[in-house]
Design a protein around this motif. Structure first.
Motif, short mmCIF file in Angstrom:
data_model
loop_
_atom_site.label_atom_id
_atom_site.label_comp_id
_atom_site.label_asym_id
_atom_site.label_seq_id
_atom_site.Cartn_x
_atom_site.Cartn_y
_atom_site.Cartn_z
N GLY A 77 0.37 -1.50 0.02
CA GLY A 77 -0.26 -0.32 -0.19
C GLY A 77 0.89 1.12 -0.13
N SER A 78 0.16 2.42 0.32
CA SER A 78 1.00 3.24 -0.22
C SER A 78 1.22 3.85 1.12
CB SER A 78 -0.18 5.15 -0.01
OG SER A 78 -0.72 4.82 -1.09
N THR A 79 1.60 3.26 1.99
CA THR A 79 1.93 3.68 3.71
C THR A 79 3.71 2.93 3.81
OG1 THR A 79 -0.01 3.85 5.03
CG2 THR A 79 2.32 2.67 6.06
N LEU A 80 4.07 2.09 2.75
CA LEU A 80 5.24 1.05 2.68
C LEU A 80 5.78 1.60 1.58
CD1 LEU A 80 6.30 -2.23 2.10
CD2 LEU A 80 6.50 -0.65 -0.08
N HIS A 145 -2.41 14.85 -3.19
CA HIS A 145 -2.95 15.45 -4.44
C HIS A 145 -4.22 16.04 -3.83
CE1 HIS A 145 -4.79 15.09 -8.98
NE2 HIS A 145 -4.45 17.01 -8.30
N ASN A 146 -4.15 14.46 -2.97
CA ASN A 146 -5.88 14.56 -2.42
C ASN A 146 -5.64 13.95 -0.71
OD1 ASN A 146 -8.95 14.83 -2.37
ND2 ASN A 146 -8.72 13.17 -1.77
N GLU A 147 -5.97 14.76 0.15
CA GLU A 147 -5.78 15.01 1.55
C GLU A 147 -6.73 13.76 1.72
OE1 GLU A 147 -4.79 13.36 4.12
OE2 GLU A 147 -2.49 14.90 3.90
C1 LIG Z 1 -5.43 6.08 2.15
C2 LIG Z 1 -4.08 6.54 2.05
C3 LIG Z 1 -2.97 6.23 2.42
C4 LIG Z 1 -3.08 5.31 2.73
O1 LIG Z 1 -2.57 3.96 2.21
P1 LIG Z 1 -2.24 2.68 2.56
O2 LIG Z 1 -2.96 1.51 1.26
O3 LIG Z 1 -3.81 2.28 3.67
O4 LIG Z 1 -1.42 2.89 3.02
C5 LIG Z 1 -1.76 7.73 1.76
N1 LIG Z 1 -2.25 9.05 1.05
C6 LIG Z 1 -3.44 9.40 1.29
C7 LIG Z 1 -3.64 10.10 0.51
C8 LIG Z 1 -4.92 8.57 1.62
O5 LIG Z 1 -5.82 8.70 1.00
#
Ligand SMILES: *Cc1c(COP(=O)(O)O)cnc(C)c1O
Length: 366
Positions: A77-80, A145-147
């Motif tokens: 995921g994005s966290t990694l 981009h989108n918080e």
């Molecule tokens: C949901 C989200 C994350 C985290 O995503 P994961 O896949 O849970 O790690 C990071 N950044 C933004 C902007 C998000 O909306």
């Protein structure tokens, strides 16, 4: 007793989460249909590699990727991806725009990294938008981009030299983007992209791929699972370093095919914009509600609505939940008297209208 909203007011689908978010029935049906023959098979063989290829080609078409850009993916995921970026993208120092929980997390990860200089951070209160300071000395420029924690949408533009690395997690697939303005646009599939969590994906420019290769050839220790060089090499073979969630890939490929068949990113962005017009228009017309974010930063995909003191938004969210309308609670750490509504392309704009009608009914009848 919880008031029961009349069924004719209720949305057809009650999922309004900001992630995980609504997954279209047609995608789930196809997973249980033709997808069943791919589930439970090797990710090193043609059927799953073909699926990864479908995802890569789908994203390349959706974004009309410039020559030389590649679609890279991996697990976690994005966290990694934040940790991978600290290992494989930031050379000495990153600069961040921080305007909510997610943009803050990348900056915090960079600050903790022992091999990097302290990041340059511009931080503004929740609800506003901040880009990194152009005068900072940095080799990576980072913002979201989108918080998703606040419902604020930031502009995308080139800043200084170095790589523009944008967190597109909740915007990808629902907000227009000119990919030539970014070097890395990373995201996960559980938001606009109508799938499940666990993967990260990134659109990468030739400059980003070159930076990754150069840092890989230095003395820097990079754990294999955080190495973007390893991810680039695997992605070129339609693979991931370790086993991916095949169901997630399937649902993602289905969502991309749906968007492309309906008209691409324009279609998807227009759908979310229609939902957003309904939600913000409703909130502006009422005495007890106000959109939290001011124009021009109001997000078309995650709407945050403040309630005045005489209404307890948490109890509205709880009553909605008891009526099958789920995940309208605000981001947990924001601490506002607020509802947050995911308006990703999978959500029917008519369901957002029905949500507003349902809240109106609760305000009058509870
Ligand atoms: C949901 C989200 C994350 C985290 O995503 P994961 O896949 O849970 O790690 C990071 N950044 C933004 C902007 C998000 O909306």
């Amino acid at each position: 007793m919880t008031p029961q909203i009349p069924s004719e007011l209720l949305p057809a689908d009650g999922r309004f989460g900001s992630g995980p978010a609504r997954i279209r029935d047609a995608a789930i049906d196809s997973l249980a249909g033709p997808g069943r023959h791919v589930l439970g098979t090797s990710h090193r063989q043609a059927p799953v590699r073909g699926l990864v290829g479908r995802v890569q080609e789908g994203l390349a078409s959706l974004y009309d990727l410039p020559e030389g850009y590649e679609v890279v993916l991996g697990n976690g995921g994005s966290t990694l991806f934040w940790d991978a970026a600290i290992c494989s993208l930031v050379e000495q120092r990153s600069a961040h725009g921080v305007f909510g929980e997610f943009s803050a997390k990348f900056a915090a990860a960079s600050r903790r990294a022992p091999h990097l200089a302290d990041p340059a951070v511009v931080e503004v209160p929740a609800g506003q938008v901040a880009l990194p300071e152009a005068t900072a000395e940095a080799d990576v420029w980072a913002w979201a981009h989108n918080e998703t924690s606040t419902g604020a949408l930031a502009p995308i533009e080139r800043i200084g030299d170095g790589l523009v690395v944008v967190d597109g997690t909740s915007a990808a697939g629902g907000v227009a983007l000119d990919p030539s303005l970014v070097d890395v646009y990373y995201f996960a599939p559980q938001k606009c992209l109508g799938s499940d969590g666990g993967l990260w994906l990134a659109l990468m420019s030739p400059a980003a791929i070159e930076r990754i290769a150069r840092l890989d050839s230095t003395e820097r220790w990079i754990p294999e699972s955080l190495s973007l060089q390893v991810a680039v090499e695997n992605s070129r073979k339609q693979q991931t370093l370790n086993t991916p969630a095949i169901a997630t890939l399937w649902l993602l490929a289905e969502q991309l095919d749906w968007m492309l068949a309906e008209g691409g990113l324009d279609f998807a962005a227009r759908r979310s914009a229609r939902s957003a017009a309904a939600l913000y228009g409703w909130a502006e017309a009422k005495d007890v509600t106000t959109p939290f974010v001011a124009e021009p930063y109001r997000s078309p995909v995650v709407g945050t609505i403040d309630f005045s003191d005489e209404v307890d938004a948490a109890s509205i969210a709880a009553m909605l939940r008891a009526n099958g309308i789920v995940d309208t609670e605000p981001y947990r750490k924001l601490g506002r008297n607020q509802l947050r509504v995911g308006m990703y392309p999978s959500v029917e704009p008519s369901d957002v209208e029905a949500l507003c009608d349902s809240i109106d009914w609760l305000l009058e009848n509870s």
